[in-house]
Structure formats: structure tokens, C-alpha cells
Design a protein around this motif. Structure first.
Motif, PDB file in Angstrom:
ATOM      1  N   GLY A 136       4.615   1.820 -13.917  1.00 56.78           N
ATOM      2  CA  GLY A 136       3.703   2.036 -12.787  1.00 56.78           C
ATOM      3  C   GLY A 136       2.326   1.458 -13.053  1.00 56.78           C
TER       4      GLY A 136
ATOM      5  N   TYR B 157       2.411  -2.256 -13.295  1.00 56.10           N
ATOM      6  CA  TYR B 157       2.446  -2.823 -11.936  1.00 56.10           C
ATOM      7  C   TYR B 157       1.035  -2.904 -11.342  1.00 56.10           C
ATOM      8  N   LEU B 158       0.266  -1.820 -11.485  1.00 50.03           N
ATOM      9  CA  LEU B 158      -1.106  -1.817 -10.928  1.00 50.03           C
ATOM     10  C   LEU B 158      -1.930  -2.959 -11.505  1.00 50.03           C
TER      11      LEU B 158
ATOM     12  N   PRO C 117       3.037  -3.856  -2.886  1.00 55.38           N
ATOM     13  CA  PRO C 117       3.840  -2.643  -3.100  1.00 55.38           C
ATOM     14  C   PRO C 117       5.199  -2.661  -2.383  1.00 55.38           C
TER      15      PRO C 117
ATOM     16  N   GLN D  16       0.766  10.172 -11.748  1.00 58.61           N
ATOM     17  CA  GLN D  16       0.547   9.278 -10.611  1.00 58.61           C
ATOM     18  C   GLN D  16       1.128   7.898 -10.918  1.00 58.61           C
TER      19      GLN D  16
ATOM     20  N   ASN E  68       4.758  12.481  -2.033  1.00 57.58           N
ATOM     21  CA  ASN E  68       3.776  11.641  -1.331  1.00 57.58           C
ATOM     22  C   ASN E  68       3.560  12.204   0.074  1.00 57.58           C
TER      23      ASN E  68
ATOM     24  N   TYR F 112      -2.816   7.906  -5.414  1.00 54.64           N
ATOM     25  CA  TYR F 112      -3.404   6.632  -5.840  1.00 54.64           C
ATOM     26  C   TYR F 112      -4.511   6.265  -4.876  1.00 54.64           C
TER      27      TYR F 112
ATOM     28  N   THR G 260       4.693   8.065 -10.260  1.00 54.62           N
ATOM     29  CA  THR G 260       4.952   8.044  -8.811  1.00 54.62           C
ATOM     30  C   THR G 260       4.967   6.599  -8.314  1.00 54.62           C
ATOM     31  N   ILE G 261       4.050   5.804  -8.835  1.00 57.33           N
ATOM     32  CA  ILE G 261       4.000   4.383  -8.472  1.00 57.33           C
ATOM     33  C   ILE G 261       5.196   3.650  -9.077  1.00 57.33           C
TER      34      ILE G 261
ATOM     35  N   PHE H  89       6.142   5.234  -2.424  1.00 52.22           N
ATOM     36  CA  PHE H  89       5.004   4.830  -1.597  1.00 52.22           C
ATOM     37  C   PHE H  89       5.082   5.399  -0.177  1.00 52.22           C
TER      38      PHE H  89
END
Ligand SMILES: Nc1ncnc2c1ncn2[C@@H]1O[C@H](COP(=O)(O)OP(=O)(O)O)[C@@H](O)[C@H]1O
Ligand SMILES: O=P(O)(O)OC[C@H](O)CO
Length: 504
Positions: free
Chosen positions: A441, A444-445, A456, A244, A271, A289, A247-248, A253
Motif C-alpha cells: 500500500g 503504491y502511494l 487508484p 491505512q 471505507n 487516506y 486498506t490501500i 477504495f
């Protein structure tokens, strides 16, 4: 001012600590391999203490090398190999047994019994998963039954279960027992529609609720690291399972975007937006997410052996000194030799889900050599990806889906494999500038949560293509090769039970 963001990426074969600058460029990387233990056929274990030690070593190393004190780190994110199961004592913090790794197949019989008892429809309806040893629930049940006294201690609330993120959070914070929605979604105990642990599933698997961590958003507050570990307390503000997080990191997104990450295994995620789309093709429905309590879902195809096939060439067969030699070696093979490796070393994952089959090499002749082995190993990863994307297309037939595949992970370094992937998929394959998309990823979160990184949409605009691999095979040639692959898989599936050696 604290502006750096740190990511811990605890993968199947190694732990990486990466430091990112406010512009998302990489300020440093430290990596440590972790030991793999194979106590019996199909069993795979990790030492939780070894994993913890690798985290301490790599975080300290990356801060020292980049000359960045912990006080200058605005936030830390944790991403991890998913499903891998640890149970520890809440009083002492000591694991009661080695971790059962996601690849571990020791609960195949238990899964078969639960299936025969008719429990799979409930598991799938609530969790989006299937009954397979891959997921944590049967691993927890095995540990509770196998370790003397564990079940009673679990019922009395003396033990804690966690996937690797929870295990690290516990140690880093000094006792926070939490996880995020993406990791919870891989246990087969979490209702992905309601976002809660499911009592019916806990009853099916015989797991006491007192073992379970609290489930939080991926971007949010996960406490702070103990100040004595790195010299200052670092806020932990992001947690996500590694696929995941990738993916981010790939900025997928928008519904319809797909990424595939080539590490030990390969995991393709599509997604599907706010819709938890049920698969008719034996893919998984999972949480991509969860931000602000809102879940975004994905269809996932999971292949258990990708880079692991390259490791087999290197460590098992001794054909390579380094994984990077696999592409050049494969390039020297006869392209028309008709050799297929079905690398079902720990059974087959999606879309077949056959825990009991084992691998095979088809088409051997007297002159088959190391080049052909390398080619068949790398191509097997491409063919399996093809089957995942075909299943996705069948499940989610939207016009914008799968016009391009974003690829990353250790194996994406191989130009030969990426070109072959594009050829066998008949699709362009895009490789980003930052290939460490898993760490990116989760960084970033964490950075987004503390305001170092943008929303995002802006992060997605900053995604940069390093190289596009365009398909070059004719469709007739592609179809012929895919037909050979599918015949090999069918033949293998015909031999469901593992072959027994001579009885002693
Ligand atoms: N140049 C390369 N060509 C082919 N395979 C590679 C190459 N570099 C690394 N690999 C494979 O990639 C895997 C490591 O990728 P990584 O993303 O670090 O995995 P994980 O997160 O599962 O530990 C190994 O299995 C290795 O064999
Ligand atoms: O360690 P990786 O990158 O192979 O990822 C492992 C997956 O999370 C298992 O589901």
C-alpha cells in the motif's frame, strides 16, 4: 532509469524493507525483529534507536540482496505502527525516553480522570476517537510530566513529538519534522474534519503546539533520504499508518469495502468515502487516506491482541516453536469442548474499550491440553472480528457493506484461522496474492506520486485473489458458539478492576 519502489514497514514486532518492481511484483524483502520491553504490568516500550537501526539494516540488506543501487529507487514509502509515541531533542536528535507503544496502558488513570471531567465528547467530536490510553495524546502528556524538565523544553520549542513515521522521517532526511494525515488522526489532537491540529484538544491534554509535526497528504513530497545513508538520496513520496496502508494495499477504495489486518493486533477498516461517519457502536472514525487535500474516511475496529495471542502460546506458554504450528495444533482440538479465551492481555479494545480488564480462559477441564489452548487463542481472534463487523453493520447499514472481508497480515498465513474466521463470521474471507499489503500500500502511494504506478482505479483492478475461504458452519452452530463467546466477554467485563496479588 529509476523504477524500483522501496517500502519501509515499521511494525510492532518487526521492521521490513520491501522492494517492488514497476509491475508491483516483489523484488526483495529484508526483516528484523525489534525488542519489546514490558517494564510494568500493562506497560510496553520500544527503543527508538533500535527501531532506527533496524530500518538502516533492513533497507541496506534488501538493496544489497536484490543488487539494486539506491540510485535505481524512484521513491520510498514509510508505513508504521500507529500511535506509538516518541519525543526527541531537536538539537541532538536524541530521544528523551523510550517510545510508549500503542499497547501501553500506563495512562489509563489519566484517561479516566479526563473522562470524569467530561472531555470525551469533545475528543470524539473532533478526532473520531475515544478517551483511551491507546492514542498518543495522553502518552505525550505522561512523557512531559515524567521526564525531568521535559515540559519546559517542550514549551521552549526544544523538543519534537512524532509517531514512528515522523521519527524515521526526521532521521532519514536529517531534520524534516512532518507526518501524514492518517498518523495525525491517531494522536487525539487532530481535527479530522478540518484537517488541523486542534487548539482546544491541545489545551485539554496540556500539550504545547511547538512539539507537533507538519501534517501532509499520504501521497506527496516528504523530502529525500540523506545521501550518505544508502549511497544515494532517495525521494520519500508516501507515508501512511500501517492499517491505512493495508486498506490501500487491499485496494479498498470504494465505500463499503472492508479489510482486516492480522498482525500483533487486528484492525478492521470500512471505507465510508467522503463521509466521516460517527459511530454509535464505539468504533473509531478515522482518516483512511488523504490525496490532494481530499480526505477519505473509515470506520475502524481495533483489537489489541491477535497474533500476540499466538506469540503468547509460543513465548509465554512454550506450546509452539513457531507461530505456524498454531493452526495444525488447533485443528487437533475437540471442536465442541466449549473453551473460550478472552485475550484481554492489555485490556479490551473495540467495541468495549475496557483498559482495566485482563484476560481469562473459560471452560477448563482436567483434560484441557495445548490443542485446546491453541484453538481458543485462534478462535478468539475470529470472535473479536465478528464483534467488530457486527458493530460496523449497526453503524453503517448499507447494502453493499461487508459481503466479503479482505484479510492480510502475518496471521492470515494460517489457513485454519482464515477458515474459522469465515465460519464464525458467516462471510467469505478473501486472501490476496500479495499478503504484505501494508508495504504494498505505501509502495503504491510512493510509486503513484512519482508516476511509476497507475491511478487508484487501475491499481484496484490489479488486485489478485489467492484464496477465498467460504463459510461452512450452520447458522445454529455459529449462533451457539457466538453465544458462548459473548457470555465469556460479559463475565470478564464483570471483573473490571485488575485482580491484585497478595499484598507483601
Ligand atoms: N502461520 C501463522 N499462524 C498464526 N499466526 C501467525 C502465523 N505467522 C505469523 N503469525 C502471527 O502474526 C504476527 C506477525 O504478523 P505481522 O503482520 O508481522 O505483525 P506486526 O506488523 O504487528 O509486527 C505474530 O504475532 C505471529 O504470532
Ligand atoms: O504493528 P501492527 O501491524 O500490529 O499494527 C499496529 C497498529 O498500527 C496499532 O494501531
Amino acid at each position: 532509469m529509476s523504477t524500483f519502489v522501496l517500502a519501509i514497514d515499521q511494525g510492532t514486532t518487526s521492521t521490513r524493507a520491501m522492494l517492488f518492481r514497476p509491475d508491483l511484483s516483489v523484488a526483495g524483502l529484508a526483516q528484523a525483529e525489534i525488542a519489546q520491553t514490558y517494564p510494568a504490568s500493562g506497560w510496553v516500550e520500544h527503543d527508538p534507536e533500535g527501531i532506527w537501526a533496524s530500518v538502516l539494516t533492513t533497507v541496506r540488506a534488501v538493496l544489497a540482496r536484490a543488487d539494486v543501487p539506491a540510485a535505481s529507487v524512484a521513491a520510498l514509502g514509510i508505513t508504521n505502527q500507529r500511535e506509538t509515541t516518541v519525543i526527541w531533542d531537536r538539537a541532538t536528535g536524541a530521544p528523551i525516553h523510550p517510545a510508549l507503544v500503542w499497547q501501553d496502558r500506563r495512562t489509563a488513570d489519566l484517561c479516566a480522570n479526563l473522562k470524569a471531567a467530561g472531555h470525551e465528547p469533545l475528543v470524539t467530536a473532533r478526532t473520531g476517537l475515544i478517551l483511551d490510553p491507546y492514542f498518543s495524546a495522553t502518552k505525550i502528556a505522561w512523557l512531559l510530566d515524567f521526564v525531568p524538565g521535559a515540559r519546559g523544553r517542550a514549551e521552549r520549542g526544544e523538543l519534537a513529538f512524532g509517531t514512528i513515521d515522523s521519527w524515521l522521517l526526521w532521521r532519514l532526511t536529517g531534520g524534516l519534522h512532518a507526518t501524514d494525515a492518517t498518523n495525525a488522526a491517531r494522536t487525539a489532537l487532530f481535527d479530522i474534519h478540518r484537517g488541523v491540529w486542534d487548539d482546544d484538544l491541545l489545551a485539554v491534554f496540556g500539550i504545547p503546539r511547538a512539539l507537533l509535526p507538519e501534517v501532509r497528504d499520504c501521497a506527496g513530497d516528504f523530502g529525500t533520504t540523506r545521501a550518505d545513508l544508502f549511497g544515494a538520496a532517495i525521494p520519500i513520496r508516501g507515508v501512511a499508518g500501517d492499517q491505512q496502508a493495508a486498506t490501500i494495499g487491499q485496494a479498498c477504495f470504494t465505500p463499503g469495502m472492508v479489510k482486516a489486518t492480522y498482525g500483533t493486533g487486528c484492525f478492521a477498516l470500512l471505507n465510508t468515502g467522503a463521509e466521516a461517519h460517527a459511530s454509535r457502536s464505539r468504533l473509531l472514525t478515522t482518516i483512511a487516506y488523504q490525496f490532494g487535500g481530499q480526505r477519505t474516511y473509515a470506520l475502524e475496529g481495533s483489537i489489541f491482541v491477535a497474533g500476540a495471542a499466538v506469540q503468547w502460546l509460543r513465548d509465554g506458554l512454550g506450546l509452539l516453536r513457531d507461530a505456524a504450528e498454531s493452526g495444525p495444533l488447533a485443528a487437533r482440538a475437540d471442536p465442541d469442548a466449549g473453551i473460550y479465551l478472552v485475550p484481554a492481555f492489555v485490556g479490551l479494545g473495540a467495541p468495549h474499550w475496557e483498559p482495566d480488564v485482563r484476560g481469562a480462559l473459560f471452560g477448563l477441564t482436567r483434560d484441557t491440553g495445548p490443542e485446546a489452548f491453541a484453538r481458543a487463542a485462534l478462535e478468539s481472534v475470529c470472535y473479536q472480528t465478528h464483534d467488530l463487523l457486527a458493530a460496523m453493520r449497526a453503524d453503517w447499514p448499507r447494502g453493499d457493506a461487508e459481503t466479503v472481508l479482505r484479510a492480510d497480515g502475518g496471521m492470515a498465513a494460517s489457513d485454519w484461522t482464515m477458515q474459522r474466521l469465515a465460519d464464525l463470521l458467516g462471510l467469505p474471507v478473501d486472501r490476496p496474492v500479495v499478503r504484505e499489503t501494508t508495504a504494498l500500500g505505501v509502495a503504491y502511494l510512493a510509486g503513484w506520486t512519482v508516476g511509476v504506478y497507475p491511478e487508484p482505479e487501475a491499481f484496484a483492478r490489479a488486485w489478485r485473489l489467492e484464496r477465498r475461504f467460504g463459510p461452512t458452519l450452520s447458522s445454529a452452530d455459529r449462533a451457539k458458539r457466538l453465544d458462548g463467546w459473548h457470555r465469556a466477554v460479559r463475565a470478564l467485563r464483570g471483573m473490571r478492576a485488575p485482580l491484585e496479588g497478595p499484598s507483601s
